[in-house]
Design a protein around this motif. Structure first.
Motif, PDB file in Angstrom:
ATOM      1  N   MET A 186     -45.995   2.729  47.811  1.00 55.83           N
ATOM      2  CA  MET A 186     -45.810   4.246  48.646  1.00 55.83           C
ATOM      3  C   MET A 186     -45.233   3.844  49.577  1.00 55.83           C
ATOM      4  N   ALA A 187     -45.792   2.959  50.559  1.00 56.90           N
ATOM      5  CA  ALA A 187     -45.415   2.837  52.104  1.00 56.90           C
ATOM      6  C   ALA A 187     -43.942   2.288  52.013  1.00 56.90           C
ATOM      7  N   ALA A 213     -41.432  -1.997  59.980  1.00 59.14           N
ATOM      8  CA  ALA A 213     -42.468  -1.858  58.901  1.00 59.14           C
ATOM      9  C   ALA A 213     -41.883  -1.928  57.394  1.00 59.14           C
ATOM     10  N   LEU A 214     -40.817  -1.575  57.107  1.00 58.65           N
ATOM     11  CA  LEU A 214     -40.301  -2.096  55.890  1.00 58.65           C
ATOM     12  C   LEU A 214     -40.160  -3.200  55.272  1.00 58.65           C
ATOM     13  N   LEU A 215     -39.846  -4.121  56.327  1.00 57.12           N
ATOM     14  CA  LEU A 215     -39.678  -5.643  56.152  1.00 57.12           C
ATOM     15  C   LEU A 215     -41.224  -6.110  56.004  1.00 57.12           C
ATOM     16  N   LEU A 216     -42.264  -5.796  56.765  1.00 58.92           N
ATOM     17  CA  LEU A 216     -43.608  -6.112  56.644  1.00 58.92           C
ATOM     18  C   LEU A 216     -43.847  -5.816  55.213  1.00 58.92           C
ATOM     19  N   PHE A 217     -43.982  -4.385  54.830  1.00 59.07           N
ATOM     20  CA  PHE A 217     -44.372  -4.183  53.487  1.00 59.07           C
ATOM     21  C   PHE A 217     -43.826  -5.178  52.514  1.00 59.07           C
ATOM     22  N   LEU A 218     -42.552  -5.627  52.542  1.00 59.26           N
ATOM     23  CA  LEU A 218     -41.824  -6.003  51.577  1.00 59.26           C
ATOM     24  C   LEU A 218     -42.519  -7.612  51.674  1.00 59.26           C
ATOM     25  N   TYR A 219     -42.753  -8.100  52.905  1.00 59.42           N
ATOM     26  CA  TYR A 219     -42.934  -9.610  52.914  1.00 59.42           C
ATOM     27  C   TYR A 219     -44.293  -9.610  52.232  1.00 59.42           C
ATOM     28  N   VAL A 220     -45.281  -8.740  52.365  1.00 59.07           N
ATOM     29  CA  VAL A 220     -46.714  -8.644  52.002  1.00 59.07           C
ATOM     30  C   VAL A 220     -46.510  -8.416  50.508  1.00 59.07           C
ATOM     31  N   ILE A 221     -45.705  -7.754  49.834  1.00 59.59           N
ATOM     32  CA  ILE A 221     -45.618  -7.562  48.224  1.00 59.59           C
ATOM     33  C   ILE A 221     -45.067  -8.940  47.585  1.00 59.59           C
ATOM     34  N   LEU A 222     -44.042  -9.609  48.303  1.00 59.67           N
ATOM     35  CA  LEU A 222     -43.366 -10.578  47.681  1.00 59.67           C
ATOM     36  C   LEU A 222     -44.213 -11.773  47.828  1.00 59.67           C
ATOM     37  N   CYS A 223     -44.754 -12.095  49.097  1.00 58.91           N
ATOM     38  CA  CYS A 223     -45.383 -13.361  49.455  1.00 58.91           C
ATOM     39  C   CYS A 223     -46.771 -13.384  49.774  1.00 58.91           C
TER      40      CYS A 223
END
Length: 707
Positions: A186-187, A213-223
């Motif tokens: 959602m974020a 923020a978008l890069l942070l969210f994608l990093y957490v989701i992927l890594c």
């Protein structure tokens, strides 16, 4: 001096901005502390929502169909509080009644717990209708969406600092990793909408904040996260946003940003070896193994939940009652019966199972109506990319709810409602153009409801501050804890009396066990379907003269509440000891029968029978009253004796092995048992036995020739 039109005398944008900000704060608190006590959570929700209803009533009139469907869901959820028998009497309830358990006069058995759960759901439902009646302008929409993104980014940073990879710890503050993945997805969508809007209007600070923020969210989701749901939800969200927002966003700088995001997702998922990539690869492998849903046992659980719904379709089993009733319908669930199932792996199935399918259909229709209106509104006016992103982000909660229960997390539900309300058409020139203001009667109704809810919230918060339980679940928990303390006090006092050589005879009014029994009875009145409470009732009853009948009744009720479990039978057997050796063996036999059925149901995945033998003989070795019974239980059955000597602790083997019925065993069988004892037992005890019984296991004819 300019005269404002009458429609703006109440300044709808200002009151709506405050309402949205407070609702966002409530959602963020629930997300930041998802495991807070239920009494505290409900107190905060009631107090916050009540104050909003009282001082900031809605500024736009909701469509009548929204009211009908929203209140209709709550009204149909009350069907479970009708007299029992009106919608049929399930067989499991009749069995409990025949065992002496009073299941109450209503269709729902645990009425206080169901009322508590329905109260929490009603607060969220009313708050949703309240927020959908508020409107803010485009600038405030952008600010609230960005505030949501910033909070989620801070939440992720704190979670990263507290996370220790490599152990059993789950990333994030939700105990369920998939609920964390829902929040992250959602974020991502909201941050993406903020980024698109900021690029369009050239707000460089917002571009930077949204992009980071978008890069942070994608990093957490992927890594970092191991949940596959995060990757799948982001993919579904982005590819849903594109056609809904309009293909014009694929042109120019916005198109480059879209393609860059998609390219980054693909490269990150393909080029980086992460746990979530490994799990996705295994899930969608083409080697003939089951797919992602089947491997996660969801299909079997959902099929059992559908059977539960078909058996009790009209009013369900009651809000919040699924974990208590599901064992009665558990047949296809592909995990061990010793492992409890707290939900049916679906928000929508849980609503249907607990509230009945009419209430579930009413809720689904209401959600669909609101989303359809939100879609129409998001395609009009300015900030279309942002508002469509907010609507898709809210939609992800309902989509994930098909295979999990993120919607039952109050913080996620409130966040989705807030984002959906933001997707509605914003104010134009400070007026709710296109939407009529609510009637005077509606405002009075909102304020009256707000006053009652604020008072209830204040009462709950004061009780929580004073550590005084008010909710039924909190009262039952407190009574259970007191009973455990009293039982421990009795154990300590009894041990001290034995050491001192004095009799232990506490006064009747001060007897800890009598007080503990009273506490357990109070908790059982609230949670009569709790198997652990029935077990505690039985254990305490055995300490009183003539309590055997009460103990048998409580244990029988426990077995009916958990009909597939085997280990509880061992626990019950351990409590009888010298009181009833025959009943001990009956319970052991029953445990083995249950375990055999369980192992046949789940071949090659469970060792149910082995676990029962191991637990049985370990318990017997630790209990002097059970040790001889376990040896007798093995009898003349070589297979059972072989299990006994394999799983019984060595000291018990050394003690009872000389009593083996040698005349009932063949030479080869005696030799195999002696070999196993030689491997596990005391060498001296084995040598002494061989010397005293040289003919116990004579060597085979070929053994001497080979030697």
């Amino acid at each position: 001096m300019r005269n404002f039109p009458p429609s703006v005398r109440w300044f709808p944008g200002q009151s709506s901005a405050i309402a949205f900000a407070v609702a966002l704060a409530l959602a963020m608190v629930a997300i930041a502390f998802p495991e807070m006590p239920a009494q505290l959570l409900l107190g905060l929700s009631c107090a916050g929502a009540g104050l909003l209803f009282l001082f900031f009533p809605p500024v736009a009139r909701l469509p009548l169909v929204w009211w009908i469907l929203g209140l209709g869901f709550l009204g149909l959820s009350l069907a479970g509080f009708m007299p029992r028998g009106w919608a049929g009497m399930p067989g499991w309830r009749q069995d409990l009644e025949s065992l002496g358990l009073d299941t109450g006069p209503l269709a729902i058995v645990q009425v206080p717990l169901a009322a508590e759960a329905l109260g929490g759901i009603a607060v969220v439902a009313l708050l949703a209708l309240f927020l959908l009646g508020h409107r803010v302008d485009s600038r405030m929409q952008r600010g609230l969406a960005l505030a949501f993104v910033i909070f989620c980014a801070l939440w992720v940073v704190v979670a990263l600092v507290a996370y220790h990879p490599g152990g059993e710890e789950v990333f994030g503050f939700f105990p369920n990793r998939n609920h964390t993945a829902t929040l992250l997805a959602m974020a991502v969508l909201v941050a993406w909408g903020c980024l698109m809007h900021a690029i369009t209007h050239k707000h460089m600070i917002e571009v930077a904040v949204s992009a980071v923020a978008l890069l942070l969210f994608l990093y957490v989701i992927l890594c970092v996260s191991v949940s596959r749901a995060g990757v799948l939800l982001v993919a579904v969200g982005i590819f849903s946003w594109l056609p809904l927002a309009g293909m014009r966003y694929l042109r120019g700088d916005l198109g480059k940003a879209v393609l860059l995001l998609i390219f980054g997702l693909v490269v990150g998922l393909v080029g980086i070896d992460t746990p979530v990539k490994q799990r996705l690869t295994a899930s969608f492998a083409t080697d003939g193994t089951p797919g992602v849903v089947v491997k996660d046992a969801r299909i079997g659980i959902q099929r059992d939940a559908l059977g539960m719904i078909s058996a009790e379709p009209w009013c369900g089993v009651g809000p919040g009652q699924f974990p208590w009733i599901f064992p009665q319908y558990r047949k296809l669930t592909p995990v061990s019966s010793e492992m409890p199932c707290l939900h049916p792996e679906s928000d929508w199935l849980m609503i249907a199972a607990e509230h009945g399918w009419p209430a579930a259909l009413c809720l689904a229709a209401g959600v669909a109506a609101v989303f359809f209106a939100g879609f129409r509104a998001a395609r009009q006016g300015h900030s279309r990319a942002l508002r469509m992103a907010c609507m898709v982000a809210a939609m992800l909660l309902g989509l994930h709810g098909l295979l999990d229960i993120p919607g039952h997390r109050e913080g996620l539900a409130l966040a989705a409602v807030l984002l959906l309300a933001l997707s509605l058409r914003p104010l134009e020139h400070g007026t709710t153009r296109g939407a009529a203001p609510p009637s005077r009667f509606a405002k009075i109704g909102w304020r009256a409801a707000g006053l009652a809810m604020a008072a209830l919230g204040a009462l709950l918060l004061h009780a929580q501050w004073s550590e005084r339980p008010l909710l039924p679940s909190a009262i039952a928990k407190a009574e259970r804890q007191w009973a455990e303390k009293l039982r421990e006090m009795d154990r300590v006092a009894s041990a001290a009396a034995r050491e001192a050589g004095t009799p232990y005879r506490p006064a009747k009014e001060e007897d800890p066990l009598r007080l503990a029994r009273t506490r357990i009875d109070r908790a059982t009145m609230i949670e009569p379907l709790d198997p652990s409470l029935q077990f505690a009732r039985g254990v305490i009853a055995l300490h009183f003269n003539g309590g055997e009948d009460s103990a048998r009744q409580a244990f029988a009720i426990q077995r009916r509440l958990e009909p597939q479990q085997s280990l509880l039978l061992l626990k019950q057997a351990a409590t009888w000891g010298k009181r009833d050796p025959v009943h001990v063996k009956e319970l052991w036999e029953l445990a083995l029968q249950h375990a055999a059925v369980e192992e046949q149901r789940l071949p090659e995945t469970q060792h149910a029978v082995k676990n029962i033998y191991e637990g049985l003989f370990s318990d017997a070795a630790a209990n002097p009253d059970l040790a001889p019974l376990a040896f007798e239980f093995s009898g003349h059955d070589f297979a059972r004796l072989e299990k006994w000597i394999r799983f019984t602790p060595p000291a018990a083997i050394d003690r009872y092995f000389p009593q083996l019925p040698a005349d009932k065993l063949s030479g080869d069988e005696r030799g195999m048992l002696l070999t196993e004892w030689s491997r596990r037992g005391s060498p001296q005890a084995v040598e002494d036995f061989k010397r005293e019984h040289p003919d116990f296991a004579p060597p085979s004819p070929g053994a001497s020739e080979g030697k």
